[in-house]
Enzyme design. Structure first.
Site, PDB file in Angstrom:
ATOM      1  N   ASP A  75       0.815  -1.209   0.000  1.00 37.37           N
ATOM      2  CA  ASP A  75       0.000   0.000   0.000  1.00 37.37           C
ATOM      3  C   ASP A  75       0.856   1.269   0.000  1.00 37.37           C
ATOM      4  O   ASP A  75       0.475   2.291  -0.580  1.00 37.37           O
ATOM      5  CB  ASP A  75      -0.925   0.004   1.222  1.00 37.37           C
ATOM      6  CG  ASP A  75      -1.952  -1.124   1.155  1.00 37.37           C
ATOM      7  OD1 ASP A  75      -2.114  -1.708   0.063  1.00 37.37           O
ATOM      8  OD2 ASP A  75      -2.569  -1.424   2.188  1.00 37.37           O
ATOM      9  N   GLY A  76       2.015   1.207   0.644  1.00 43.11           N
ATOM     10  CA  GLY A  76       2.892   2.379   0.677  1.00 43.11           C
ATOM     11  C   GLY A  76       3.384   2.776  -0.701  1.00 43.11           C
ATOM     12  O   GLY A  76       3.611   3.963  -0.970  1.00 43.11           O
ATOM     13  N   ASN A  86      -4.565   9.068   1.792  1.00 40.64           N
ATOM     14  CA  ASN A  86      -5.061   8.402   2.993  1.00 40.64           C
ATOM     15  C   ASN A  86      -5.545   9.389   4.047  1.00 40.64           C
ATOM     16  O   ASN A  86      -6.729   9.489   4.325  1.00 40.64           O
ATOM     17  CB  ASN A  86      -3.976   7.496   3.585  1.00 40.64           C
ATOM     18  CG  ASN A  86      -4.177   6.042   3.221  1.00 40.64           C
ATOM     19  OD1 ASN A  86      -5.102   5.692   2.500  1.00 40.64           O
ATOM     20  ND2 ASN A  86      -3.304   5.177   3.704  1.00 40.64           N
ATOM     21  N   ASP A 120      -4.319  13.234  21.992  1.00 46.29           N
ATOM     22  CA  ASP A 120      -3.062  12.958  21.292  1.00 46.29           C
ATOM     23  C   ASP A 120      -3.040  13.529  19.885  1.00 46.29           C
ATOM     24  O   ASP A 120      -1.977  13.639  19.284  1.00 46.29           O
ATOM     25  CB  ASP A 120      -2.814  11.449  21.227  1.00 46.29           C
ATOM     26  CG  ASP A 120      -2.321  10.895  22.553  1.00 46.29           C
ATOM     27  OD1 ASP A 120      -2.062  11.702  23.470  1.00 46.29           O
ATOM     28  OD2 ASP A 120      -2.199   9.669  22.680  1.00 46.29           O
ATOM     29  N   THR A 148      -9.742   2.868   6.284  1.00 44.22           N
ATOM     30  CA  THR A 148      -9.323   1.511   6.668  1.00 44.22           C
ATOM     31  C   THR A 148      -7.873   1.473   7.127  1.00 44.22           C
ATOM     32  O   THR A 148      -7.322   0.388   7.332  1.00 44.22           O
ATOM     33  CB  THR A 148      -9.510   0.548   5.473  1.00 44.22           C
ATOM     34  OG1 THR A 148      -8.839   1.082   4.328  1.00 44.22           O
ATOM     35  CG2 THR A 148     -10.979   0.378   5.148  1.00 44.22           C
ATOM     36  N   TYR A 191      -5.100   4.305   9.347  1.00 43.53           N
ATOM     37  CA  TYR A 191      -4.898   4.827  10.701  1.00 43.53           C
ATOM     38  C   TYR A 191      -6.231   5.129  11.389  1.00 43.53           C
ATOM     39  O   TYR A 191      -6.413   4.889  12.589  1.00 43.53           O
ATOM     40  CB  TYR A 191      -4.044   6.096  10.606  1.00 43.53           C
ATOM     41  CG  TYR A 191      -3.449   6.581  11.914  1.00 43.53           C
ATOM     42  CD1 TYR A 191      -3.733   5.973  13.133  1.00 43.53           C
ATOM     43  CD2 TYR A 191      -2.560   7.655  11.917  1.00 43.53           C
ATOM     44  CE1 TYR A 191      -3.173   6.429  14.312  1.00 43.53           C
ATOM     45  CE2 TYR A 191      -1.997   8.124  13.103  1.00 43.53           C
ATOM     46  CZ  TYR A 191      -2.312   7.505  14.298  1.00 43.53           C
ATOM     47  OH  TYR A 191      -1.761   7.952  15.461  1.00 43.53           O
TER      48      TYR A 191
END
Length: 502
Positions: free
Chosen positions: A243-244, A343, A373, A384, A386
């Site tokens: 995916d990266g 993303n 945070d 789908t 992070y």
């Protein structure tokens, strides 16, 4: 008797057209006296009603009688309603009764056919000219961002045969060298295509020392990230990796993105539906234009930062050189940076031990302050990733939306929300924030956000067209099951006949 039957038959003839997701009906009486139109606030005579009828005001009655008499004369075979129907013609010899079944684009007739109608836009979403009741309608907005399309109608086609292809390979992965070489040889020798690769890919020692690959290597066109612009030279993209690799391909194109074909040669592979075993037939099918695509929306991000020139100032307004300073204000100017994100945009507290404190504005209105945070602003594709790990829902890529997901919020009632695509989100550091924040775009270009800086996010008009293995719906649910094990569990045993008696 014959006249009454003719009158009844003519009254029942209903003419129907379908364009831009609206249904228009026209009832015709023998004496042309049962026709009415209404005027909308913008002065347009034609108005489409939910019940399918169109009305004519009494002021226009005589004029319409003359006009329609000419249209319905024996010399004319069709009636055209140019305001509602555009260029669509309807034959009066074949009346359409009731509601005709609408077609998707994939099942539409040929462009040369005028006897059949085709649905040019999907009925899955509201049209800007949709009406509500006899008099209410939605005000037309010239700033419409996108049209909602039927996923089944999204097919790839080429205006001209593709000649150039960008091959992106995961760096520092020895297992991809053989697939990379086989693919490049096939594209160049079998399909006579121009292959672009990143310059650092060819610097791999395994490729440099391969004598058999030397003749092919000389034919490559190379580029360097952030230096060379290849956006107008690539017909489609092939990704080898996970995916990266697809996210990296998206970052190379800040404008229009060519179709992307992603092979699963990485670890997760949620966005890479193709297996490399039969790559020849699959690549050939794409080159011939026989494939489904899913349009993955991206985020257009603008980061505005105050450029601060450091100037040492000591007590009483005297600087380090002993010169009296005219003021304690620092010189500042604006610096803008633009990104296209597939993303998510992540704003977090960075290395600080304090909670992040950022304000979130939607179309200029403050909607909440995120204390925790951080916060994730993601696309449906990023839902789908992070966002799902942070507790958000998973959204299909065809849904036009933007997700806002808090990261470990300091409030139990702060749940993830989904806002319409096209709204503008603005995120700034709260005035009372104890520390700065950090922002990253698809996990890259990480930078610090200080007081006075801002991040503007909206839906980009340049989606990423990802080529599907089957279709947008099937591929997505298969990825959920195989990669995320969505709803995978051991099935419950059924009752036997003896157990059911008890």
């Amino acid at each position: 008797m014959e006249k009454n039957r003719e009158k009844t038959s003519l009254d029942q003839k209903v003419k129907k057209c379908n364009e831009a997701g609206k249904i228009c009906w026209l009832k015709v009486a023998p004496d042309l006296s049962q026709m009415e139109f209404i005027f909308d606030p913008r002065g347009e005579r034609h108005q489409c009603l939910p019940d399918g009828s169109s009305l004519l005001s009494t002021m226009e009655m005589e004029q319409e009688k003359i006009s329609l008499s000419k249209e319905l004369s024996p010399d004319s075979a069709s009636y055209r309603c140019s305001a509602c129907h555009g260029d669509e013609d309807w034959n009066y010899g074949n009346p359409i009764r009731g509601r005709a079944k609408s077609r998707s684009l994939s099942a539409s007739p040929a462009l040369g056919s005028t006897k059949e109608f085709r649905r040019t836009r999907s009925l899955h979403g509201p049209c800007p000219v949709t009406t509500f009741g006899p008099k209410a309608c939605m005000l037309q907005n010239p700033k419409t961002i996108m049209h909602i399309q039927d996923p089944a109608s999204q097919r790839l086609t080429w205006n001209k045969s593709p000649k150039s292809v960008l091959v992106i390979k995961k760096i520092r992965d020895a297992s991809l060298l053989q697939p990379f070489k086989a693919l490049c040889v096939y594209l160049m020798e079998e399909n006579n295509m121009i292959v672009y690769v990143e310059k650092k890919v060819l610097e791999d020692p395994a490729i440099v020392n391969d004598e058999h690959f030397g003749t092919v290597k000389k034919k490559f066109c190379t580029f360097r990230e952030d230096y060379d612009d290849i956006s107008n030279q690539i017909d489609f993209i092939i990704c080898l990796g996970g995916d990266g690799t697809l996210l990296y391909a998206s970052s190379l194109f800040q404008g229009s993105v060519p179709p992307v074909m992603a092979f699963h040669l990485g670890s997760l592979g949620f966005l890479t539906p193709f297996n490399f075993e039969n790559f020849q037939s699959q690549v050939t099918q794409v080159i011939e234009g026989n494939a489904a695509i899913v349009l993955r929306s991206r985020l257009k991000v603008k980061v505005v930062k105050e450029f601060r020139e450091k100037k040492a100032v000591i007590q009483n307004g005297i600087d380090e050189n002993g010169v009296l300073s005219p003021g304690l204000e620092k010189e500042s100017s604006k610096q803008m940076m633009h990104y296209q994100v597939l993303n998510e945009v992540v704003i977090d507290r960075g290395p600080s031990s304090y909670l992040s404190n950022v304000d979130v504005y939607l179309d200029g209105h403050l909607i909440t302050t995120v204390q925790g945070d951080g916060v994730i602003v993601s696309t449906p594709t990023g839902s789908t990733a992070y966002a799902a790990a942070a507790g958000a829902s998973m959204i299909h890529p065809n849904v036009p939306a933007i997700m806002i997901t808090p990261i470990c919020p300091h409030s139990l009632s702060f749940r993830p929300i989904v806002v319409p695509a096209g709204v503008e989100l603005k995120i700034t550091l709260s005035p009372e924030a104890r520390n700065t924040a950090w922002v990253s775009f698809d996990g890259r270009k990480r930078q610090e956000i200080c007081h006075g800086d801002s991040i503007s996010i909206t839906t980009s008009c340049y989606p990423l067209p990802s080529i599907c293995f089957r279709d947008p719906v099937s591929d997505w649910f298969e990825s959920l099951a195989e990669c995320l094990h969505w709803n995978v569990r051991k099935k419950q045993n059924h009752f036997t006949g003896e157990e059911e008696e008890f």
